[in-house]
Design a protein around this motif. Sequence first.
Motif, PDB file in Angstrom:
ATOM      1  N   GLU A  88     -32.288  17.573  83.115  1.00 37.48           N
ATOM      2  CA  GLU A  88     -33.466  18.080  82.406  1.00 37.48           C
ATOM      3  C   GLU A  88     -33.470  19.603  82.389  1.00 37.48           C
TER       4      GLU A  88
ATOM      5  N   GLY B  70     -41.511  14.205  88.569  1.00 36.62           N
ATOM      6  CA  GLY B  70     -42.589  13.945  87.621  1.00 36.62           C
ATOM      7  C   GLY B  70     -42.056  13.510  86.277  1.00 36.62           C
ATOM      8  N   GLU B  71     -42.949  13.167  85.390  1.00 32.66           N
ATOM      9  CA  GLU B  71     -42.620  12.790  84.012  1.00 32.66           C
ATOM     10  C   GLU B  71     -41.628  11.635  83.953  1.00 32.66           C
ATOM     11  N   GLY B  72     -41.704  10.727  84.933  1.00 31.42           N
ATOM     12  CA  GLY B  72     -40.853   9.546  84.911  1.00 31.42           C
ATOM     13  C   GLY B  72     -39.437   9.765  85.404  1.00 31.42           C
ATOM     14  N   ARG B  73     -39.120  10.971  85.900  1.00 30.90           N
ATOM     15  CA  ARG B  73     -37.772  11.222  86.391  1.00 30.90           C
ATOM     16  C   ARG B  73     -37.549  10.549  87.743  1.00 30.90           C
TER      17      ARG B  73
ATOM     18  N   GLN C 222     -43.857  18.024  90.783  1.00 27.62           N
ATOM     19  CA  GLN C 222     -43.783  19.110  89.815  1.00 27.62           C
ATOM     20  C   GLN C 222     -44.810  20.225  90.032  1.00 27.62           C
TER      21      GLN C 222
END
Length: 292
Positions: free
Chosen positions: A228, A214-217, A192
């Motif tokens: 998203e 990122g962010e668990g994706r 990201q």
Amino acid sequence: MIWGILWKKFKKPAPKEDIQAVIDAYEEEKNAPEEAYEIIKEQNKFGKTTFRRIKKKVVNKKPDDLEALKEKYMETKPMKYETILFDMDGTILDTLEDLKDAVNYVMRQNDEPEHSLEEIRSFVGNGMKKLMIRSIPGGEENPTFEKQFKEYQDYYPPHSKIKTKPYDGILDFMRECKSRGVKLAVVSNKQQPAVTELADYYFEGMFDAAVGDGEGRTVKPAPDAPLEAMKRIGADPKTTLYVGDSDVDAKTAENANLDCVLVTWGFRERALLEQQKHIAIIDSVNELYQFI
């Protein structure tokens, strides 16, 4: 009957885009007769004589004929999209040289064999970790893999804008999209921070969303990133187009239930692209204009 008349008049059928433009302009003439010709002249670049002849031979027919003709061309006319999601590497940015240099920096630091541009081209597409698994001899089984992967993570971001550049015409296309109210987003397997930095540096103000790893994706071809991006900008999947350059992109679009256009100027050969699910394969940025 219509085609027979056109054949006799022009010796060959009028181009599809001319006929459809005349049909569109004819409908506009009902409210703005003074402006209709100027509109199609600007869009299609054909002369007033062609306009009048096609209108006379095609449009000024009984309604059934006109409707049948419109139906025929609407079947092949590209859909116009309200949102476009772009892959980053190989689609809007030529990042290959900087990726190669970063990988080979790590290879030199660890006395590993360096890689050619074509080798790196075949390694990219599934994220940073996959790139290094494919680049480091033995992949994750290499006892120094984690060390080398960390070295790459540290080296690439500050060296990601040395040789990287947007593909010719892509910025002009994005500006045209913005002027028409088309929403734009980039979805990438880069981490990201790198996606955000490159999007801001090369495409400032163009994207309504920039989504990376990122962010668990889960990375592409999982649909996490495009879903998203669409969520952030309120996009309807039915009017969203995904543009990419690889088999990974085609599968990502399929997993997200999106129409997909594949480009040949990126990191994969046309022969591979032709095996993927797509609505079009294009060879130049100019061909994207038909979708907006």
